[in-house]
Scaffold this motif. Structure first.
Motif, PDB file in Angstrom:
ATOM      1  N   GLY A 265       0.785  -1.237   0.000  1.00  0.00           N
ATOM      2  CA  GLY A 265       0.000   0.000   0.000  1.00  0.00           C
ATOM      3  C   GLY A 265       0.806   1.270   0.000  1.00  0.00           C
ATOM      4  O   GLY A 265       0.280   2.336   0.243  1.00  0.00           O
ATOM      5  N   LYS A 266       2.098   1.183  -0.265  1.00  0.00           N
ATOM      6  CA  LYS A 266       2.901   2.396  -0.178  1.00  0.00           C
ATOM      7  C   LYS A 266       3.343   2.864  -1.553  1.00  0.00           C
ATOM      8  O   LYS A 266       3.834   2.095  -2.352  1.00  0.00           O
ATOM      9  N   ARG A 267       3.175   4.147  -1.827  1.00  0.00           N
ATOM     10  CA  ARG A 267       3.707   4.705  -3.071  1.00  0.00           C
ATOM     11  C   ARG A 267       5.191   4.923  -2.857  1.00  0.00           C
ATOM     12  O   ARG A 267       5.582   5.494  -1.839  1.00  0.00           O
ATOM     13  N   LYS A 296       2.282   6.477   3.761  1.00  0.00           N
ATOM     14  CA  LYS A 296       1.598   5.947   2.579  1.00  0.00           C
ATOM     15  C   LYS A 296       2.098   6.650   1.327  1.00  0.00           C
ATOM     16  O   LYS A 296       1.678   6.312   0.212  1.00  0.00           O
ATOM     17  N   PHE A 298       1.878   9.992   0.428  1.00  0.00           N
ATOM     18  CA  PHE A 298       1.178  11.153  -0.125  1.00  0.00           C
ATOM     19  C   PHE A 298       2.044  12.401   0.012  1.00  0.00           C
ATOM     20  O   PHE A 298       2.908  12.472   0.870  1.00  0.00           O
ATOM     21  N   LEU A 416      -8.565   6.626   6.238  1.00  0.00           N
ATOM     22  CA  LEU A 416      -7.534   6.122   5.308  1.00  0.00           C
ATOM     23  C   LEU A 416      -8.179   5.373   4.145  1.00  0.00           C
ATOM     24  O   LEU A 416      -7.795   5.537   2.980  1.00  0.00           O
ATOM     25  N   GLN A 417      -9.174   4.550   4.477  1.00  0.00           N
ATOM     26  CA  GLN A 417      -9.853   3.795   3.432  1.00  0.00           C
ATOM     27  C   GLN A 417     -10.557   4.734   2.452  1.00  0.00           C
ATOM     28  O   GLN A 417     -10.478   4.570   1.232  1.00  0.00           O
ATOM     29  N   GLU A 420      -8.093   6.332   0.116  1.00  0.00           N
ATOM     30  CA  GLU A 420      -7.694   5.391  -0.943  1.00  0.00           C
ATOM     31  C   GLU A 420      -8.805   5.294  -1.996  1.00  0.00           C
ATOM     32  O   GLU A 420      -8.529   5.328  -3.196  1.00  0.00           O
ATOM     33  N   ASP A 421     -10.064   5.196  -1.550  1.00  0.00           N
ATOM     34  CA  ASP A 421     -11.184   5.078  -2.498  1.00  0.00           C
ATOM     35  C   ASP A 421     -11.319   6.337  -3.352  1.00  0.00           C
ATOM     36  O   ASP A 421     -11.520   6.255  -4.565  1.00  0.00           O
ATOM     37  N   ILE A 423      -9.047   8.559  -4.076  1.00  0.00           N
ATOM     38  CA  ILE A 423      -7.892   8.740  -4.957  1.00  0.00           C
ATOM     39  C   ILE A 423      -8.034   7.864  -6.209  1.00  0.00           C
ATOM     40  O   ILE A 423      -7.631   8.245  -7.301  1.00  0.00           O
ATOM     41  N   LYS A 424      -8.632   6.672  -6.010  1.00  0.00           N
ATOM     42  CA  LYS A 424      -8.770   5.726  -7.137  1.00  0.00           C
ATOM     43  C   LYS A 424      -9.737   6.241  -8.195  1.00  0.00           C
ATOM     44  O   LYS A 424      -9.659   5.903  -9.354  1.00  0.00           O
TER      45      LYS A 424
END
Ligand code: ATP
Length: 425
Positions: A265-267, A296, A298, A416-417, A420-421, A423-424
């Motif tokens: 999960g890490k960029r 993460k 960002f 956090l979830q 992520e959602d 951003i997708k």
């Protein structure tokens, strides 16, 4: 001095040390640091003459190391190896006495001087209490001190140690380093040690040699070597470097989860396209979020924060973009404008569970101004409990909650979830 010129060493086909050139001053306390497998122990073994170099030379003062006889070398140098296991069940006293071998005749006659020196080094290393015990009955830490005592009994000018505090508790770690510092300062013994403990090394060593992939990556005084950029490049880990208030020496704080090695999960690297998140926080309400979002990968910004606020401190250490304002004053126009710019650039704005007073109310007003932004509000506690404006902040908060594009979440994991959602999309 110890001069190392063009040193190379391989185990079979495996090249481990490559073109090492160094000049080490006698009397220094030197730390060899570097990640696992970077060649630290191998380097120490070549310095002690245990491993012969494939190429290159080592000078001990003006003599070539490989030309110095073993007996002479044992009077100059003593080694404390990484592995302190002893094959035979020697008594502690006898094992330490073995350090006197280079000074004894071939029948190993023990002199009064040998006894005095052994008694002195046992006192220094606090090993008298178990002098008649079998070495293999001791704990790892006690055994380590006995092996150091044996090395000191050799009365060396140079002491080489491979991770001498690896198995010691924090109390003995400090004691061993203090002992080494004393030996260095008052007896002029050159200390060269391998250590994984960057804080202790930074604290005690005059000079650090940082190895990476068998090469010297950097060498210098601790403040020159222990820099966050350097540690990130060599160890692939995020650290914050602070100054020890007692000594002025650098010490490292790990950023939790700050390893840049492959992680779920890490960029990995920040680019233009890395999502940007702006955090409105203060008084420590942003600390956990900073750490989680930073790990993460960002791009983070924050503000407006009072200079000196604990969140401001954290943001500064993480090198974030901060809209900041001096404390005890209303937020300046300039800071507000910069905050507006950071918020506009951000993909998501996150409002932490921070208290509001008249000093930071403008942060809330600014949020309402930016009608097209995605905003996440951290809920949990009743907002009224953190409203110190007499209700003005609560009205703004209620208005915000009604706005489209605004999400209220109580739990950090849900935030956090959601990020992520979003951003997708
Ligand atoms: N006896 C050996 N035979 C073959 N390869 C070896 C031997 N000893 C070490 N190596 C290899 O040489 C490289 C350097 O090892 P070395 O022990 O010098 O590194 P280090 O920096 O001290 O590591 P660590 O921090 O893990 O103790 C590693 O890849 C290791 O696997």
């Amino acid at each position: 001095m110890i001069k190392i010129e063009g040193l190379h060493f391989s185990y079979g086909d495996k090249r481990v040390l490559k073109e090492i050139n160094l000049y080490l001053t006698r009397g220094d306390f030197i730390g060899i640091i570097g990640p696992n497998g970077s060649g630290k122990s191998t380097f120490l073994k070549t310095l002690s003459g245990y491993l012969p170099a494939d190429k290159g030379v080592i000078y001990l003062d003006n003599y070539l190391l490989n030309k110095v006889s073993n007996e002479d070398l044992a009077r100059i140098m003593a080694v404390v190896p990484q592995d302190t296991n002893v094959d035979y069940n020697f008594k502690v006293y006898d094992l330490i006495m073995m350090g006197r071998r280079p000074y004894q005749n071939r029948w190993g006659m023990v002199s009064e001087q040998d006894r005095e020196i052994v008694s002195e080094v046992m006192e220094m290393t606090d090993t008298q209490g178990f002098s008649q015990e079998n070495i293999n009955k001791l704990s790892g830490g006690e055994r380590q001190r006995v092996i150091i005592a044996r090395a000191l009994a050799q009365e060396p000018d140079i002491l080489l140690l491979d991770e001498p505090t690896a198995s010691l508790d924090i109390n003995y770690q400090g004691e061993i380093f203090d002992l080494l510092a004393k030996l260095n300062r008052y007896r002029g013994i050159t200390i060269i040690l391998v250590s994984h403990d960057l804080n202790l090394s930074g604290q005690y060593c005059d000079r650090l040699i940082l190895l990476k992939d068998g090469q010297v990556y950097k060498t210098g005084i601790p403040t020159e070597v222990l820099r966050s950029e350097t540690i990130a490049e060599v160890y692939q880990s995020d650290v914050i470097i602070e100054e020890n208030p007692f000594t002025g020496k650098p010490y490292l704080i790990m950023v939790p989860g700050g390893s840049k090695k492959k992680q779920w999960g890490k960029r990995s690297t920040i680019t233009e396209n890395t999502p940007k998140i702006h955090l409105i926080c203060g008084g420590g309400s942003g600390r956990k979020m900073f750490s989680l979002l930073h790990n993460k990968g960002f791009q983070l910004s924050c503000g407006v924060l009072n200079i000196g606020d604990s969140d401001w401190e954290t943001a500064r250490r993480l090198n974030l973009k901060i809209a900041e304002s001096p404390p005890f004053n209303p937020i300046s126009k300039q800071s507000l404008e910069y905050n507006r710019q950071l918020m506009t650039e951000a993909d998501i704005i996150l409002l932490a569970e921070t208290p509001f007073g008249h000093g930071n109310l403008d942060n809330l007003k600014l949020l309402l101004d930016l009608s097209d932004k995605t905003i996440i509000l951290k809920g949990g506690r009743k907002f009224q409990e953190r409203d110190f404006t007499g209700g003005e902040a609560t009205l703004l908060w209620q208005e915000l909650k009604r706005r489209p594009g605004c999400y209220l979440k109580n739990k950090t994991a849900d935030i956090l979830q959601l990020i992520e959602d979003l951003i997708k999309i």
